[in-house]
Design a protein around this motif. Structure first.
Motif, PDB file in Angstrom:
ATOM      1  N   ALA A  48     -37.525  14.565 -76.651  1.00 22.29           N
ATOM      2  CA  ALA A  48     -38.370  15.392 -75.784  1.00 22.29           C
ATOM      3  C   ALA A  48     -37.560  15.821 -74.566  1.00 22.29           C
ATOM      4  CB  ALA A  48     -39.614  14.620 -75.350  1.00 22.29           C
ATOM      5  N   THR A  49     -38.023  16.883 -73.905  1.00 19.09           N
ATOM      6  CA  THR A  49     -37.327  17.425 -72.738  1.00 19.09           C
ATOM      7  C   THR A  49     -38.326  17.699 -71.622  1.00 19.09           C
ATOM      8  OG1 THR A  49     -35.752  18.530 -74.216  1.00 19.09           O
ATOM      9  CG2 THR A  49     -35.791  19.262 -71.917  1.00 19.09           C
ATOM     10  N   ILE A  50     -37.990  17.275 -70.402  1.00 18.55           N
ATOM     11  CA  ILE A  50     -38.826  17.584 -69.243  1.00 18.55           C
ATOM     12  C   ILE A  50     -38.619  19.048 -68.862  1.00 18.55           C
ATOM     13  CG2 ILE A  50     -37.052  16.676 -67.666  1.00 18.55           C
ATOM     14  CD1 ILE A  50     -39.339  15.849 -65.781  1.00 18.55           C
ATOM     15  N   TYR A  51     -39.734  19.785 -68.654  1.00 21.08           N
ATOM     16  CA  TYR A  51     -39.577  21.224 -68.409  1.00 21.08           C
ATOM     17  C   TYR A  51     -40.206  21.724 -67.118  1.00 21.08           C
ATOM     18  CZ  TYR A  51     -44.308  22.117 -70.354  1.00 21.08           C
ATOM     19  OH  TYR A  51     -45.655  22.152 -70.604  1.00 21.08           O
ATOM     20  N   SER A  55     -43.532  16.931 -64.412  1.00 21.93           N
ATOM     21  CA  SER A  55     -43.117  15.940 -65.409  1.00 21.93           C
ATOM     22  C   SER A  55     -43.833  16.129 -66.738  1.00 21.93           C
ATOM     23  CB  SER A  55     -43.314  14.516 -64.877  1.00 21.93           C
ATOM     24  OG  SER A  55     -42.520  14.293 -63.737  1.00 21.93           O
ATOM     25  N   PHE A  57     -43.463  17.550 -70.718  1.00 27.11           N
ATOM     26  CA  PHE A  57     -42.398  17.507 -71.713  1.00 27.11           C
ATOM     27  C   PHE A  57     -42.753  18.370 -72.913  1.00 27.11           C
ATOM     28  CE2 PHE A  57     -41.822  13.787 -69.204  1.00 27.11           C
ATOM     29  CZ  PHE A  57     -40.473  13.484 -69.237  1.00 27.11           C
ATOM     30  N   THR A  59     -41.848  18.908 -77.118  1.00 24.15           N
ATOM     31  CA  THR A  59     -41.344  18.205 -78.285  1.00 24.15           C
ATOM     32  C   THR A  59     -41.832  18.928 -79.533  1.00 24.15           C
ATOM     33  OG1 THR A  59     -41.099  16.008 -79.313  1.00 24.15           O
ATOM     34  CG2 THR A  59     -43.290  16.596 -78.482  1.00 24.15           C
ATOM     35  N   LEU A  70     -41.951   7.501 -73.108  1.00 22.32           N
ATOM     36  CA  LEU A  70     -40.710   8.272 -72.995  1.00 22.32           C
ATOM     37  C   LEU A  70     -39.624   7.387 -72.405  1.00 22.32           C
ATOM     38  CD1 LEU A  70     -42.707  11.199 -71.574  1.00 22.32           C
ATOM     39  CD2 LEU A  70     -41.168  11.544 -73.532  1.00 22.32           C
ATOM     40  N   TYR A 129     -35.036  19.190 -64.309  1.00 21.25           N
ATOM     41  CA  TYR A 129     -35.764  19.640 -65.491  1.00 21.25           C
ATOM     42  C   TYR A 129     -35.099  20.899 -66.016  1.00 21.25           C
ATOM     43  CZ  TYR A 129     -38.065  23.281 -62.656  1.00 21.25           C
ATOM     44  OH  TYR A 129     -38.320  24.369 -61.853  1.00 21.25           O
TER      45      TYR A 129
END
Length: 206
Positions: A48-51, A55, A57, A59, A70, A129
């Protein structure tokens, strides 16, 4: 938010189920990475990525049904490929999620997260992010960083990176030449430091 692009995998990340190197084209060219934009989604074993600063994410949608925590700053796995947990302060609960799991081109999701043992959000702790893109290119090089499994057990489900060219783009999916495999599901596809899609499925072999 419509993140509907493709390239590697199924949700089962047991090392014995890597099969015929689904998503690995020739030699495995992934390299270890240190980057606090990316988290391991457990216990499902996705990426997953924080965007954003809230906070949240992104996925893969098929990762959401078993998404509870996470992990950042993930340590090396054990010699038998078993994963190890990071420090408690580097773990954040998933508080809500929404998404779609309907095959290639329709497999994406987003999550909100809570605070760690220190009462910090992920953005408060790491201060970084990767934003969502406004458009998707039809060519160029992309970067993928995530927690795929590995035949070298201590690297398995730890953070690794690879880059390569976009191969094709249609109305619902993106294909490319980048090494990703089981466990990379949900890894963000990065172009020009923005998220243009997420890893979801792979072509077998190469």
């Amino acid at each position: 938010l419509t993140i509907e692009f493709i390239a590697a995998q199924e949700v089962d990340v047991n090392h014995s189920d890597r099969g015929d190197n689904c998503g690995i084209c020739g030699p495995d060219d992934r390299t270890p990475a240190v980057n606090e934009n990316f988290a391991r989604l457990m216990p499902v074993g996705c990426s997953a990525t924080i965007y954003n600063e809230a906070s949240c994410f992104v996925t893969a949608g098929h990762c959401l049904t078993n998404a509870t925590v996470l992990h950042f700053n993930v340590p090396a796995s054990s010699g038998n490929c078993a994963t190890n947990q990071p420090a408690v302060a580097d773990q954040f609960p998933v508080t809500s999620y929404d998404g779609v799991n309907a095959g290639v081109g329709a497999d994406y999701g987003a999550m909100t997260s809570g605070t760690n043992s220190e009462g910090q959000t992920a953005y408060e702790r790491y201060g970084t992010y990767i934003p969502l893109a406004n458009s998707v290119p039809g060519s160029g090089n992309i970067d993928i960083t995530g927690f795929g499994v590995d035949d070298e057990c201590t690297r398995s489900q730890t953070l690794q990176y690879h880059s390569g060219p976009i191969s094709s783009l249609d109305s619902a999916s993106l294909s490319y030449e980048v090494d990703v495999t089981y466990g990379n599901s949900g890894s963000s596809i990065i172009y020009n430091n923005t998220i243009i899609g997420v890893v979801t499925h792979c072509s077998y072999g190469c």
